[in-house]
Scaffold this active site. Structure first.
Site, PDB file in Angstrom:
ATOM      1  N   PRO A  98      19.557 -59.751  -1.273  1.00  0.00           N
ATOM      2  CA  PRO A  98      20.356 -58.525  -1.111  1.00  0.00           C
ATOM      3  C   PRO A  98      19.453 -57.320  -1.370  1.00  0.00           C
ATOM      4  O   PRO A  98      19.117 -57.013  -2.501  1.00  0.00           O
ATOM      5  CB  PRO A  98      21.434 -58.664  -2.193  1.00  0.00           C
ATOM      6  CG  PRO A  98      20.808 -59.535  -3.239  1.00  0.00           C
ATOM      7  CD  PRO A  98      19.863 -60.456  -2.527  1.00  0.00           C
ATOM      8  N   ASP A 272      14.895 -55.890  -4.414  1.00  0.00           N
ATOM      9  CA  ASP A 272      15.870 -56.975  -4.539  1.00  0.00           C
ATOM     10  C   ASP A 272      16.934 -56.526  -5.541  1.00  0.00           C
ATOM     11  O   ASP A 272      16.642 -56.361  -6.725  1.00  0.00           O
ATOM     12  CB  ASP A 272      15.152 -58.238  -5.022  1.00  0.00           C
ATOM     13  CG  ASP A 272      16.056 -59.463  -5.079  1.00  0.00           C
ATOM     14  OD1 ASP A 272      17.291 -59.295  -5.131  1.00  0.00           O
ATOM     15  OD2 ASP A 272      15.524 -60.587  -5.089  1.00  0.00           O
ATOM     16  N   HIS A 273      18.164 -56.347  -5.057  1.00  0.00           N
ATOM     17  CA  HIS A 273      19.211 -55.795  -5.922  1.00  0.00           C
ATOM     18  C   HIS A 273      19.686 -56.800  -6.967  1.00  0.00           C
ATOM     19  O   HIS A 273      20.408 -56.430  -7.902  1.00  0.00           O
ATOM     20  CB  HIS A 273      20.406 -55.323  -5.085  1.00  0.00           C
ATOM     21  CG  HIS A 273      21.032 -54.061  -5.593  1.00  0.00           C
ATOM     22  ND1 HIS A 273      21.349 -53.863  -6.915  1.00  0.00           N
ATOM     23  CD2 HIS A 273      21.382 -52.913  -4.965  1.00  0.00           C
ATOM     24  CE1 HIS A 273      21.892 -52.683  -7.076  1.00  0.00           C
ATOM     25  NE2 HIS A 273      21.922 -52.070  -5.906  1.00  0.00           N
ATOM     26  N   ARG A 274      19.285 -58.051  -6.846  1.00  0.00           N
ATOM     27  CA  ARG A 274      19.579 -59.007  -7.916  1.00  0.00           C
ATOM     28  C   ARG A 274      18.718 -58.716  -9.144  1.00  0.00           C
ATOM     29  O   ARG A 274      19.093 -59.074 -10.272  1.00  0.00           O
ATOM     30  CB  ARG A 274      19.317 -60.437  -7.440  1.00  0.00           C
ATOM     31  CG  ARG A 274      20.184 -60.897  -6.287  1.00  0.00           C
ATOM     32  CD  ARG A 274      19.727 -62.243  -5.758  1.00  0.00           C
ATOM     33  NE  ARG A 274      18.341 -62.191  -5.260  1.00  0.00           N
ATOM     34  CZ  ARG A 274      17.702 -63.240  -4.753  1.00  0.00           C
ATOM     35  NH1 ARG A 274      18.303 -64.419  -4.702  1.00  0.00           N
ATOM     36  NH2 ARG A 274      16.454 -63.106  -4.326  1.00  0.00           N
TER      37      ARG A 274
END
Length: 300
Positions: A98, A272-274
């Site tokens: 994501p 990476d939005h994680r």
């Protein structure tokens, strides 16, 4: 997928128990697609339940497109080797991560003047590039926001102590990403010499595997194209971020409330939005912008 049905006479009645038929109708299941396991091939409730659990059969693959006429083709390139490896890795990154890309524009006049001043004292083979300068400044900016220098394996986020910066190098048939290790500890000249050597050997196919692994962050500079402002680079897993650099160009900017002409540089960071939220990435970009606008403290 449901098993293929046993051969039946054309127009023949399907042998199926009443309970199985009701269950199939309630679930919109075509009994003609089922194979019975009961006496005489009779379809039972268990057969219907098994078909429902298996899910719908996969659709038949589409027929391949007709090849283009030979006299219309410039060349055909097999999808194999480096091109296939790049495609596989990029598809995996694009499908699983994501991602968010932040863009900014920074004044680069001071950076270009510093480069000009440095190169005036150097032999042609030792002159530094804008990429060399940016590598050094990125190494310094990470100190302001170390969380961007992270790896993620799906279970644990590992923030790395040293900046091992991957630098995308374009080849005729693809690209490779050699890694400059411990950027924050190296002088500008050391970075420049190492990047020249890695890029030269990359174009001759002479890189070793360990020279293309172990990166903690990547930079991709398309500024040399002279045509690209902003773009959204694709993350190189397991890294958490990648920096994209566009062209330097003249633009009208506001200075003290008045219009002025300056050289600006476009930067993009995909993350990476994680692993990273927008705020720390924006803080990293702010630190990098400050160093680009006043680069000397970040170089010496």
């Amino acid at each position: 997928a449901a098993s293929a049905p046993a051969a039946r006479p054309a127009g023949g009645r399907v042998a199926i128990t009443p309970v199985a038929r009701k269950l199939a109708e309630d679930n919109g299941l075509d009994v003609n697609t089922l194979t019975g396991t009961g006496p005489g091939g009779r379809i039972t409730r268990e057969d219907v339940e098994a078909a429902l659990a298996a899910g719908p059969a996969a659709p038949a693959p589409a027929a391949p497109a007709a090849p283009a006429p030979a006299d219309e083709v410039l060349r055909r390139v097999p999808y194999a080797g480096m091109r296939q490896a790049i495609g596989r890795n990029m598809h995996k990154s694009w499908s699983e991560i994501p991602r968010v890309t932040l863009h900014t524009t920074v004044k680069a006049d001071a950076l270009l003047e510093l480069r000009k001043s440095i190169n005036a004292r150097l032999e042609p083979m030792d002159k530094v590039s804008v990429t060399d300068l940016l590598i050094k400044l990125i190494g310094r900016a990470v100190a302001a926001q170390p969380g961007i220098n992270a790896l993620f394996d799906g279970r644990e986020i590992t923030v790395m102590k040293h900046v091992n910066l991957g630098v995308a190098v374009a080849l005729d048939d693809g690209l490779v990403v050699p890694v400059i290790r411990r950027v924050e500890e190296k002088s500008l000249q050391a970075v420049s010499r190492e990047l020249k050597d890695l890029a030269d050997r990359a174009k001759r196919g002479g890189l070793k595997l360990d020279e293309m692994s172990g990166g903690t962050l990547t930079v991709s500079n398309l500024g040399g194209s002279g045509a690209v402002d902003h773009f959204s680079p694709i993350i190189n897993p397991p890294q958490a971020a990648i920096i994209g650099v566009g062209r330097a160009r003249q633009a009208v900017v506001a200075e003290n409330g008045e219009p002025a002409v300056a050289t600006v540089l476009s930067l993009s960071v995909t993350h990476d939005h994680r692993v990273l939220d927008g705020a720390p990435v924006a803080a990293f970009m702010a630190a990098l912008n400050t160093l680009i606008e006043d680069p000397l403290p970040g170089i010496v």
